[in-house]
Design a protein around this motif. Structure first.
Motif, mmCIF file in Angstrom:
data_model
loop_
_atom_site.group_PDB
_atom_site.id
_atom_site.type_symbol
_atom_site.label_atom_id
_atom_site.label_comp_id
_atom_site.label_asym_id
_atom_site.label_seq_id
_atom_site.Cartn_x
_atom_site.Cartn_y
_atom_site.Cartn_z
ATOM 1 N N VAL A 95 -8.943 4.055 -6.381
ATOM 2 C CA VAL A 95 -9.195 5.334 -7.309
ATOM 3 C C VAL A 95 -10.444 4.564 -8.390
ATOM 4 N N PRO A 96 -11.707 5.126 -7.932
ATOM 5 C CA PRO A 96 -12.593 4.479 -8.999
ATOM 6 C C PRO A 96 -12.181 4.608 -10.438
ATOM 7 N N GLU A 97 -12.591 3.567 -11.159
ATOM 8 C CA GLU A 97 -12.317 3.596 -12.538
ATOM 9 C C GLU A 97 -12.835 4.696 -13.308
ATOM 10 N N ASN A 122 2.378 1.736 -3.450
ATOM 11 C CA ASN A 122 1.451 2.180 -4.223
ATOM 12 C C ASN A 122 1.049 3.582 -4.177
ATOM 13 N N LYS A 125 0.755 -1.138 -0.121
ATOM 14 C CA LYS A 125 0.073 0.073 0.101
ATOM 15 C C LYS A 125 0.850 1.361 -0.097
ATOM 16 N N ARG A 176 3.462 6.750 -15.377
ATOM 17 C CA ARG A 176 2.901 5.692 -14.552
ATOM 18 C C ARG A 176 3.479 5.925 -13.016
ATOM 19 N N ARG A 222 -1.814 3.347 -15.995
ATOM 20 C CA ARG A 222 -2.698 3.298 -15.046
ATOM 21 C C ARG A 222 -2.570 2.048 -13.944
ATOM 22 N N VAL A 223 -1.448 1.171 -14.299
ATOM 23 C CA VAL A 223 -1.134 0.077 -13.290
ATOM 24 C C VAL A 223 -1.539 0.344 -11.797
ATOM 25 N N PRO A 224 -0.648 1.684 -11.169
ATOM 26 C CA PRO A 224 -0.936 1.690 -9.862
ATOM 27 C C PRO A 224 -2.247 2.145 -9.580
ATOM 28 N N VAL A 270 -4.968 0.613 -10.723
ATOM 29 C CA VAL A 270 -5.688 -0.693 -10.556
ATOM 30 C C VAL A 270 -5.331 -1.168 -9.080
ATOM 31 N N TYR A 271 -4.485 -1.276 -8.507
ATOM 32 C CA TYR A 271 -3.928 -1.757 -7.010
ATOM 33 C C TYR A 271 -4.394 -0.462 -6.069
#
Lengths: 241, 413
Positions: A116-118, A85, A82, A158, A108-110, A112-113
């Motif tokens: 943050v709403p999509e 991230n 966490k 990223r 947006r890989v970070p 995804v973990y």
């Protein structure tokens, strides 16, 4: 200014073939928030190990590492993930973009973990791409369609998408020509100006001079820790289109 | 990480290697396809056989020589048993012995060559009473059938099946022609209608004649191969079974039922036996088919290991960017489960398609109504089993991925 990072008597050794190989032999330093630091040293001096330890990818064998005043050695794997991230952004020498994956999905890989709403991802990706001087339209492309310099800037986008306080860069210009390298250094300096603390590992003196402090490692200990007298700045119009 | 993100990342991982993903699931597709096919055809066969047994009427009993047992070797032995004799037939016919016996059809049969001129053909030769025509609801296609008088008079009148007519006579009208069976000449009085295939007696390749003639003149044997008994009312079936057993035990001087040298089967018994046999056969074949699932599972495990190794750097990167061990585990586990589930669904699709085609083919080949039944239970099991295989064979590669040291993973070339 408060210290964002404080390292006390940090040791790290690896076990290879049942033999203990010491890599870091008692490191002490503190980094105030917003500093741009270059870590230098010959191969095997422990600079990458130090960087990855600061990035919480590895646990020190002994010693203390305070991040934002919090002792990190007591955090479990989940909490470490966490922190990585939310508070740390990584930039690598070989960019480490996912092949056959769009720039959008790479940047947006970070997210995804994170939580943050999509629905916010696209907006954040575009903002991150623009802040590293890339055209937001690139987001549909694949990494292989971009130049090395562009790829590294995607990797920086990223790294900053979650707005981390610290950016760790491991030889970010190592795989780039001088022009692209300068471009990347410019982006890092701009991010530093915006308040991100940047820790850069390099063995190129010219690159390290873009920082405002250089820590020199030798055999796992700090050999020197100096402020840069004549810091270099990359001129914008020279490299950025 | 949200499950939707895990699903998306895993799917993206598979999409990046479309051909490999497709080839990987082939084993699962074949496995599930075969299971669906086997179970569907097994169910179809069972339905058809049971349907035919039921169509013979629930009041029908069969008395066969040999001790009652379910074993295959025992049922083979009944052919060689000579326990059902003339006096048994006479005793069973007596109302005093078996009061609810409505009719009894004695059966003798063999398989032998029949000759017409220079033509020779192998056929089933069945001797029975004229009542068999009522029993099988037979109306002659040509000519007539033999009668009670023929049975009593041991005449040489016989009827032939449609295939015998076709093969032996071609365009010649067989009615009135003479054929030779062993040393006996029989005269054809009629041709049987073409019978849709099935599993009860198929008389297309048979000749039927009075049992008296066949038993005494053709086979020269003193025993019967079977009695078909019809009970007058449903409620007397069990009693009639007992009456037959008592009568035959008396005739054969048997006191211990364990030593019976005959057995009486009701339709219920027969259906139960057939049901058990077909179910066991189906399960056995499905089990054989399931071996390919195991092979498919190992294939998936292998590919997952390759995938994990290939993507070591990606694993390191994801960890550096905030993925937890369980995020990585789920990502790879989901990939394995998708692969097997996709294989399972394709298998169900192909299995259903093939069994539908097979049901049409079998219906035509057997000229019977072979019902296609979509084996819902096998399909659900297929989905369950394939997902289970995904978990079983995907968990170890996924676990090994999740445990990778991020620094080593990032440095992996």
């Amino acid at each position: 200014m408060s210290n964002i990072i404080e390292v006390k008597n940090l040791h790290k050794s690896y076990i290879v073939d049942e033999k203990e190989i010491p890599v870091l032999n008692g490191i002490d330093f503190a980094i105030p928030e917003g500093q741009f630091i270059a870590i230098m040293g010959p191969s095997g001096s422990g600079k990458s190990t130090l960087l990855y330890s600061l990035g919480l990818l590895d646990r020190p064998t002994s010693g203390h590492y305070f991040l934002n005043g919090k002792e990190t050695s007591k955090l479990d794997d989940k909490k470490l993930a966490k922190v990585r991230n939310e508070e740390i952004g990584f930039i690598f020498q070989s960019f480490n973009l996912l092949r056959r994956t769009s720039i959008y999905d790479n940047v947006r890989v970070p997210l995804v973990y994170s939580n943050v709403p999509e629905s916010k991802h696209k907006e954040m990706v575009i903002k991150a791409l623009e802040s590293v001087g890339l055209d937001a339209k690139l987001y549909k492309k694949q990494p292989s369609q971009l130049s090395g310099g562009e790829q590294q800037r995607v990797a920086i986008a990223r790294a900053i998408i979650n707005n981390p306080t610290i950016i760790l860069a491991d030889e970010p210009t190592g795989n780039l020509d001088s022009k692209s390298g300068a471009m990347v250094m410019k982006v890092l300096q701009d991010l530093n100006k915006k308040g991100h603390t940047i820790i850069l590992v390099t063995h190129e003196t010219s690159t390290s001079e873009h920082a405002d402090r250089i820590i020199h490692l030798l055999d796992g200990v700090i050999d020197s820790d100096k402020k840069v007298a004549n810091r270099r700045y990359v001129e914008k119009e020279k490299y950025i289109k | 990480m949200k499950i939707t993100n895990t699903i998306r990342i895993s799917l993206a991982g598979l999409k990046a290697n479309k051909l490999r993903s497709a080839l990987t699931i082939l084993g699962i597709v074949i496995g599930i396809t075969s299971i669906i096919l086997v179970v569907s055809i097994g169910n179809g066969a069972q339905g058809l056989i049971l349907g035919e047994i039921q169509s013979m009427g629930s009041r029908t009993l069969t008395v066969e020589p040999g001790k009652p047992s379910g074993g295959l070797s025992d049922s083979m032995m009944t052919f060689f048993q000579q326990s059902l004799k003339e006096n048994d037939l006479e005793s069973l016919k007596k109302k005093a012995n078996v009061p609810h016996l409505q009719s009894i059809i004695p059966i003798v049969f063999t398989s032998d060559n029949i000759n017409f001129g220079n033509e020779v053909l192998s056929a089933t030769i069945l001797g029975s009473s004229e009542k068999i025509f009522d029993f099988y609801k037979i109306i002659p296609a040509e000519g007539s059938l033999f009668t009670e008088d023929d049975v009593k008079g041991k005449t040489d009148n016989c009827v032939i099946g449609s295939k015998i007519k076709e093969k032996l006579f071609g365009n010649i009208d067989p009615v009135g022609q003479k054929i030779r069976v062993k040393n006996k000449t029989l005269r054809i009085v009629g041709v049987l209608p073409e019978k849709g295939g099935g599993f009860s007696f198929n008389y297309n390749s048979a000749i039927m004649a009075p049992y008296t003639t066949i038993k005494d003149y053709v086979l020269s044997q003193k025993y019967y191969n079977e009695f078909i008994v019809e009970v007058d009312q449903d409620k007397y079936i069990d009693q009639t079974v007992q009456d037959i057993q008592i009568t035959l035990r008396n005739n054969h001087n048997i006191t211990d039922p364990e030593k019976d040298d005959f057995n009486v089967q009701t339709q219920k018994d027969l259906m139960k036996t057939v049901g058990t046999v077909t179910t066991v056969m189906t399960l056995f074949l499905a089990l054989v088919a399931a071996i390919s699932l195991l092979v498919g599972g190992v294939g998936i495990m292998n590919v997952m290991f390759i995938s994990v190794t290939e993507r070591t750097k990606e694993i390191g990167l994801r960890k550096a960017l905030g993925a937890t061990n369980s995020d990585i585990l789920n990502q790879f586990l989901f990939e394995a489960i998708y692969l097997t589930l996709a294989g399972g669904l394709l298998g169900i699709l192909f299995g259903s398609l093939f069994s539908y085609v097979a049901s049409i083919g079998l219906s035509q080949a057997l000229s019977s109504n072979w019902a296609f039944s979509f084996p819902i239970s096998a399909a659900l099991m297929g989905i369950g089993v394939s997902a289970f295989i995904g978990v079983v064979f995907g968990i170890y590669p996924a676990y090994s991925a999740s445990k990778k040291n991020p620094i080593e993973a990032l440095r992996y070339e």
